[in-house]
Enzyme design. Structure first.
Site, short mmCIF file in Angstrom:
data_model
loop_
_atom_site.label_atom_id
_atom_site.label_comp_id
_atom_site.label_asym_id
_atom_site.label_seq_id
_atom_site.Cartn_x
_atom_site.Cartn_y
_atom_site.Cartn_z
N SER A 336 0.80 -1.23 0.00
CA SER A 336 0.00 0.00 0.00
C SER A 336 0.83 1.27 0.00
O SER A 336 0.28 2.36 -0.16
CB SER A 336 -0.91 0.02 1.22
OG SER A 336 -1.66 -1.16 1.26
N HIS A 376 -15.36 0.29 3.56
CA HIS A 376 -15.08 1.66 3.95
C HIS A 376 -16.19 2.63 3.63
O HIS A 376 -16.06 3.82 3.86
CB HIS A 376 -13.80 2.14 3.26
CG HIS A 376 -12.58 1.37 3.68
ND1 HIS A 376 -12.07 0.32 2.94
CD2 HIS A 376 -11.80 1.48 4.78
CE1 HIS A 376 -11.02 -0.18 3.55
NE2 HIS A 376 -10.82 0.51 4.68
N CYS A 389 -7.90 2.22 1.38
CA CYS A 389 -9.00 1.45 0.80
C CYS A 389 -8.60 0.88 -0.56
O CYS A 389 -8.25 1.61 -1.48
CB CYS A 389 -10.24 2.34 0.65
SG CYS A 389 -11.56 1.53 -0.26
#
Lengths: 694, 373
Positions: A336, A376, A389
Site C-alpha cells: 500500500s 469503507h 482502501c
C-alpha cells in the site's frame, strides 16, 4: 701434429727415439703447453671483458638489486567522513604480522611458532595454512593485526628463526561504528591474485596494503588509495639492514565526504534492533541520503582484518542474511505504500480528489469480485489514502489504465536505478502491459491491474526507491538522491502538480499518522512537527502456507512504511522496510523513532535505550555476543572461509537475485489461486486486509 | 747487464719476482677489502706467510741437483705414507680428514703430493733410458707414481687435488715424449668413462656441483648461487671497478668465500677488468718464465721438473679463474699468491722454489756452453 708421436714403425719405434728427437719433442710440446696456457689466459681475459664490459649493465643492476632492498610503505587510506566531517572509516596505527609463503621453509612449523607467540586459535592457524596453500607464493598472507608492542617485539627478535615472517608497523582500516556502516562503506582486504595479474604493481603484494573490496571502499578506491611511500635500505645477503639509504613518505589518500549523517545512520541501525530490515532517510531539499542502514549487518572491521571462519560461518548461516545490503539489494512488493503515488497518477489523469466511490468491501472488476480489506463506505481520495482502501484503487486504476500509473511510478523513482557510487543496485519491477508481454509473453489482464494498483503482483521495489518516492511525493520535485557531499546539487525538475494537489496528498498522508489513519502509533512526540506517511504490507507466501502474521519467521509478511516530515513543509523523507515483520506495525515505530532522533537526538535515544536493554545491548554488542555464542556452539567444526572475500559477496548477491525471482514466481502463483472460478477473495487482497487492518 | 745493477742482484729471476711480489701485494690489498677494510684479519697473515714461505723457496733453490735426485724417491714415499696416515686417521676418527697436525703446523699431505709427484715423475723419466720412453712397460712405474697418490686423495675425497696431481703428471709425461696416440687413446677412454665416473665416482654433492655448473640459473638460490654471485661481482666491476673497499657483493656477504676461492671476484668487483688483466698478466709472466726455465734446462730431469712445476701452478690458476667466471664447476681450489690460506701457498711456493732452483742450475751449467744465459 703427428710429429710429436712416433707413428712410423709401430713395430720397433724405439729404434727411432734418440736424445735429440726427445729434445725436439720437448720443445715442440712445451710450445703446445705454453700456447694452451696462453689460450686459456686469453679466454679468461675475453670472458672477463664480456662479463665486465659487454654485460656490465646487467650485472650492475643485479648487484644493485642485491644490495638495495626497496620496500614500499603502504599509503594510509583516505578517510570516509560523514556530512559533518566525523569519520565513518579511518585508520588506526597498529602492529601487524604477515607471512610471505615464498620465503618460508616450513610453513606449518613457522606458523606453529607464531601461534605460540601470538596466542592464535587452532582455527585461525588452519585458516592461515589454507590461505598459504591457496595463495601464489609471493602474495603476503596476513597472520594477525592489532598486536600489542610486546608481541611485536617478541616476533621481531626471533626473526632469524622465522623465515618469511614480516612484522610491520603500519596502519589498519578502522570503522568506529562497526556493523552499522558495514553495508554502506564496505571493507578492505589484500589484493587477490587476479587483481595482481591485472595490475602487477608491487604495492599490491606489499604486506599490509589493502584495497577497497566492497561498496564505497571499492567505489572510491582511486581517491582513497593514496600514494605509497618507499624505503631503500642496504641489506646483507642474510637480510640484515646495514643502513637506510632513502625514505620517501607515503601520501595519504584523499578523504571522501558523504552525505550520510553518522549518528543517524548508527541510530537507525540500532533501532532496527532484532528485526531484519533497512531504513533510508533523505533530505528532500537536496537529495542528500542521510542514512542507509541495513540490518543485521557484519562488522567491516572483521572483514578488513581477514574474517575468521567462525564469524563467516555465523554470518552465512543466518537466515536474516547479514551480508546482504537490503537497502539496494532487498526487493519487496511495495504494497500500500504506493497508494499515495498512484493517487498522484490519478490526479494527473484528471481524477478529481472529491470523486468518490462506494467501497462495499470490495469491487467488481470485469466478471470477478475483488475484496477490500474492510468495508469503507464512501471513499474519496483522502480517505483512500489514510484508510488504505483497496476498492478505490481497483476502480481508478482500471479507469485511467495501468500504463498511466506505471508511468508515474517510474517518474517517482520506482523501477529506476539512481546515479550513486554503489557497486550494484537492484531496481526491481514496475509492471505494465508492455513489460509483461516482454517478460512472460502474455497479455495484461484486468486482475494484473487490480494486483498492481495496490502494490502487489509483479511490483518489486527496493527501500531506496521507496524513500525517493516519498521525497518526490512530499515535494512534487524530482528529487535525485546523492551520496557524496562534493557532488553538486542539481536543481530538481518540478512535476506538473498544483500546490493544492500536493498539499492534498500531504494532508491525506498526515492523516494516516495523525488522523483517522492506519498508523496512529507513528505520531511524533512533538507538538509542532507532524510526520506524514503510508503503511504497507507485502505478502511473502500464499495464504495456504501462512497467514503472514504468525508462524515461521520466513513466512511472515514484510512490513513497510514510507514517510516525510514535517508534513506541511517537508524536510526529510524516508522509508523503512522490515522483512518478515508480520505487517507494517513492525516498520512505522522505527520510522517514528528515527525521525524523533532526527529532530531531537536526546528524545530519540530515550526511546531506544529501554528497547536495547530488552534486546541485550547495541547492535555491535549483540553481534559480539552472538559471535561468542556461535563460536562456542560451533567449536572446531566450522567450514573455512572462501579464499577471496569477494566470493562471499558474489554469492550473497546471487542469492538476492534468486530471492527476487522467487517473489516474481509468487506473483504468478497468485493468478493461479485467483483462477479458481470467480470466487473471492484473492490472496493478494487478503494480504492487504491484514496489512492495513491494524 | 749494465754495471749499474750489481751482479748478485741482476742474476735473480726478476722476470718472475716482480710479478710475484706484485701479486702478493695486490693480494694483501684485496684481502684487506675482503675483511671489510681490516688489514689484520687476512692480509697480515698473508704477507707473513709469504715471507716465511719465500724464505723456504730460497732455501729450496739452494739445493744441488744430485741432492735433489737423491732425495726424490724417499721424499715421494714419505709424502705417500703421510697421505696414507691421513686416510688411516680419518678411518679411525670417522669422517674425512685432510691434514695432520704437528704442533702449530698443519700439514696437508695431499698438497705436498703435487710437487712430490711431479718431482718423482720427472726423476723417473729423467733417468729412463731414451729408448725405453715409448715402451709400454716403462709406463707401469710412471703410472704407479701418479695413480697411487690420486687414489688416496680421491678417498679423502678431494677431487680438486687429485685432478691437480693428474694434470701435473700428464704434463710431465707429455713433455717426456711419450707417444701422442697414448694420450689420444687415454683421452678417448676418459671421455667414454666420464659418465661412469660421474655417476659412480663422484659423491652426490660433487655431482650436484657439476650439474649446477652446467646450468647455474636453474637453481639461483641454491648451488648456482655461488657462481651467479661471482658473475655479478665480476660483471658489476666493469672496466675499472667500484673502487677499493667499495665492493658491495663482498662486503654485504653476497659473494661466498670472498677471501679464498672467490677472491678473484672480490678483486674484479673493486678493480674491474683492469685489475683482472693485471693479475692475468702477472701470472702470464710467471708461467712464461717457468716454461723458459724448463726449456733452458740442461738435462731432461731439470726440464721435466721445471715444466711440471709450472703446470702445477697453472692448474691452480686456470681452474680457479674458470670456476669464478662460470666456466668450471665449483671445486675448492684457491687462487695462487692471492687467496688467503697456507696450504696452497706452500705448494705454490715449493713450485716457485723448485723453479728458482732449476734456474740456478741453468746459470751454473748452461745448456750450451757457448751462450751464457
Amino acid at each position: 701434429m703427428g710429429l710429436f708421436g712416433r707413428k712410423r714403425g709401430r713395430a720397433k719405434p724405439r729404434d727411432l727415439v734418440s736424445q735429440t728427437t726427445l729434445d725436439n719433442a720437448f720443445n715442440r710440446r712445451t710450445f703446445v703447453i705454453g700456447a694452451g696456457m696462453g689460450g686459456i689466459g686469453t679466454i679468461l681475459a675475453a670472458r672477463m671483458a664480456y662479463i665486465g664490459i659487454a654485460e656490465n649493465e646487467r650485472w650492475v643492476l643485479e648487484s644493485e638489486s642485491n644490495r638495495v632492498n626497496l620496500s614500499l610503505i603502504p599509503p594510509r587510506r583516505g578517510w570516509i567522513l560523514d556530512r559533518n566531517g566525523a569519520p565513518l572509516a579511518s585508520n588506526r596505527a597498529d602492529f601487524r604480522v604477515d607471512v610471505i609463503p615464498d620465503r618460508m621453509d616450513d610453513a606449518a612449523q613457522t606458523l606453529g611458532q607464531l601461534a605460540d607467540l601470538l596466542d592464535l586459535s587452532q582455527n585461525a592457524v588452519a585458516d592461515i595454512l589454507k590461505k598459504i596453500d591457496d595463495a601464489r607464493g609471493f602474495q603476503p598472507i596476513e597472520v594477525a593485526t592489532g598486536l600489542d608492542y610486546d608481541q611485536f617485539a617478541a616476533i621481531s627478535v626471533r626473526l632469524p628463526d622465522l623465515p618469511g615472517v614480516v612484522p610491520q608497523r603500519g596502519f589498519s582500516r578502522y570503522y568506529p561504528t562497526g556493523a552499522t556502516v558495514g553495508h554502506l562503506i564496505g571493507y578492505v582486504g589484500p589484493a587477490s591474485a587476479e587483481e595482481y595479474e591485472e595490475r602487477p604493481d608491487p604495492i599490491l603484494i606489499t604486506p599490509g596494503y589493502k584495497i577497497g573490496k566492497d561498496a564505497l571502499e571499492s567505489q572510491f578506491e582511486d581517491e582513497l588509495q593514496g600514494e605509497p611511500g618507499a624505503r631503500r635500505v642496504e641489506v646483507t645477503a642474510s637480510g640484515r639492514i646495514v643502513r637506510d639509504l632513502e625514505t620517501r613518505e607515503d601520501k595519504q589518500g584523499a578523504p571522501v565526504r558523504l552525505t550520510i549523517d553518522g549518528p543517524l545512520q548508527d541510530y537507525a541501525a540500532r533501532r532496527i534492533g532484532l528485526e531484519s530490515g533497512s531504513c533510508v532517510v533523505m533530505d528532500v531539499e537536496n537529495g542528500d541520503i542521510l542514512c542507509m542502514s541495513s540490518m543485521p549487518s557484519f562488522d567491516p572491521n572483521s572483514f578488513s582484518a581477514g574474517i575468521g571462519r567462525v564469524e563467516y560461518s555465523m554470518l552465512r548461516d543466518d537466515e536474516r542474511v547479514p551480508l546482504r545490503n537490503k537497502v539496494l539489494k532487498g526487493l519487496y512488493p511495495p504494497g500500500s505504500t504506493v497508494k499515495p503515488m498512484h493517487c498522484m497518477a490519478f490526479l494527473d489523469a484528471g481524477v478529481k480528489p472529491e470523486e468518490a466511490i462506494m467501497c462495499n468491501g470490495g469491487r467488481r472488476v470485469g466478471n470477478r469480485f475483488f475484496n477490500c480489506w474492510s468495508n469503507h463506505g464512501r471513499v474519496d481520495m483522502a480517505k483512500a489514502i489514510y484508510q488504505s482502501c483497496d476498492s478505490y484503487f481497483y476502480h481508478f486504476a482500471q479507469q485511467v489504465g495501468f500504463e498511466k500509473v506505471a508511468e508515474w511510478a517510474h517518474k517517482m523513482g520506482l523501477g529506476e536505478e539512481f546515479d550513486l557510487p554503489v557497486i550494484s543496485q537492484f531496481y526491481g519491477t514496475v509492471p505494465d502491459p508492455e513489460w509483461k508481454r516482454r517478460k512472460y509473453d502474455s497479455e495484461w489482464q484486468p486482475y494484473d491491474t487490480v494486483n498492481s494498483s495496490i502494490g502487489q503482483g509483479y511490483y518489486l521495489t527496493n527501500p531506496l526507491q521507496l524513500a525517493v518516492m516519498a521525497a518526490r511525493l512530499a515535494t512534487g520535485d524530482k528529487v535525485v538522491p546523492r551520496l557524496r557531499m562534493d557532488k553538486p546539487v542539481r536543481e530538481f525538475e518540478h512535476f506538473n502538480f498544483t500546490p493544492e494537489e500536493i498539499a492534498y496528498v500531504r494532508q491525506a498522508m498526515s492523516d494516516t499518522v495523525n488522523g483517522p489513519g492506519t498508523a496512529g502509533r507513528a505520531r511524533l512526540p512533538f507538538e509542532d512537527i507532524k510526520m506524514a506517511g503510508k503503511t504497507g504490507t507485502a505478502q511473502v507466501v500464499s495464504l495456504s502456507i501462512s497467514d503472514g502474521k504468525t508462524g515461521p519467521w520466513k513466512y511472515r509478511d514484510h512490513g513497510l512504511f514510507v514517510f516525510f516530515a514535517p508534513f506541511d513543509k517537508p524536510k526529510y523523507a524516508g522509508a523503512v522496510v522490515i522483512e518478515h515483520g508480520g505487517g507494517s506495525g513492525a516498520a512505522y515505530p522505527i520510522a517514528r523513532d528515527v525521525m524523533t532522533f532526527m529532530f531531537d537526538p536526546a528524545k530519540g535515544m530515550e526511546a531506544l535505550r529501554p528497547l536495547e536493554e530488552q534486546w541485550g545491548g547495541t547492535a555491535q554488542e549483540r553481534l559480539d555476543a552472538k559471535y561468542r555464542a556461535y563460536a562456542q556452539a560451533a567449536g572446531e567444526v566450522v567450514e573455512p572461509v572462501p579464499q577471496r572475500t569477494e566470493q562471499i559477496f558474489d554469492q550473497v548477491e546471487a542469492e538476492a537475485r534468486l530471492a527476487q525471482r522467487q517473489s516474481e514466481a509468487m506473483a504468478a502463483q497468485t493468478q493461479g489461486s485467483r483462477g479458481e472460478g470467480s470466487r473471492p477473495p484473492s490472496t493478494s487482497r487478503e494480504v492487504q486486509q491484514r496489512g492495513n487492518g491494524e | 747487464m749494465s754495471g749499474i745493477v750489481p751482479a748478485p742482484v741482476a742474476r735473480q729471476p726478476w722476470m718472475m719476482l716482480f710479478p710475484l711480489f706484485g701479486l702478493i701485494g695486490f693480494g694483501a690489498l684485496i684481502l684487506t677489502s675482503a675483511a671489510a677494510g681490516d688489514f689484520d684479519q687476512y692480509a697480515k697473515g698473508h704477507l707473513l706467510r709469504f715471507a716465511i714461505l719465500f724464505a723456504m723457496a730460497v732455501v729450496i733453490s739452494r739445493f744441488n741437483k744430485p741432492t735433489v735426485q737423491m732425495l726424490t724417491y724417499p721424499g715421494y714415499i714419505g709424502v705417500l705414507l703421510l697421505l696414507m696416515a691421513v686416510e688411516a686417521m680419518g678411518q679411525v676418527q670417522g669422517g674425512s680428514q685432510r691434514w695432520l697436525e704437528a704442533g702449530p703446523i698443519r700439514i696437508q699431505p695431499s698438497e705436498l703430493m703435487k710437487p712430490a709427484a711431479v718431482l718423482a715423475l720427472a726423476h723417473y723419466y729423467g733417468g729412463l733410458p731414451v729408448g725405453m720412453v715409448p715402451n709400454f712397460r716403462a709406463l707401469i712405474p710412471a703410472g704407479a707414481i701418479i695413480l697411487l697418490p690420486i687414489a688416496f686423495v680421491l678417498l679423502q675425497p678431494d677431487l680438486g687435488t687429485s685432478l691437480a696431481i693428474a694434470f701435473g703428471g700428464f704434463v710431465v709425461m707429455f713433455l717426456a715424449g711419450l707417444p701422442l696416440r697414448w694420450f689420444l687413446v687415454a683421452g678417448a677412454a676418459g671421455l667414454a668413462l666420464l659418465p661412469v665416473a660421474f655417476f659412480v665416482g663422484l659423491q652426490e654433492y660433487q655431482q650436484k656441483r657439476v650439474l649446477t655448473f652446467l646450468d647455474p640459473e636453474n637453481d639461483p638460490l641454491g648451488d648456482g648461487y655461488q657462481i651467479t654471485q661471482s658473475k655479478i661481482a665480476i660483471g658489476s666491476g666493469g672496466l675499472f671497478g667500484k673502487g677499493f673497499n667499495e665492493g658491495s657483493q663482498s662486503h654485504l656477504n653476497y659473494l661466498p668465500e670472498p677471501h679464498t676461492d672467490f677472491v678473484f671476484a672480490t678483486m674484479a668487483e673493486e678493480w674491474g677488468f683492469a685489475g683482472g688483466l693485471f693479475i692475468l698478466f702477472c701470472f702470464g709472466l710467471i708461467l712464461f718464465w717457468g716454461l723458459k726455465v724448463a726449456s733452458n734446462a740442461a738435462d731432461r730431469f731439470s726440464k721435466l721438473l721445471a715444466a711440471g712445476m709450472t703446470a702445477t701452478i697453472f692448474f691452480y690458476i686456470a681452474i680457479n679463474l674458470l670456476m669464478v667466471m662460470g666456466f668450471a664447476p665449483v671445486v675448492g681450489i684457491p687462487l695462487p699468491f692471492i687467496s688467503h690460506g697456507g696450504s696452497s701457498m706452500m705448494t705454490n711456493m715449493i713450485c716457485i722454489g723448485v723453479l728458482m732452483m732449476v734456474h740456478r742450475w741453468n746459470r751454473k751449467a748452461p745448456k750450451t756452453g757457448l751462450i751464457a744465459s
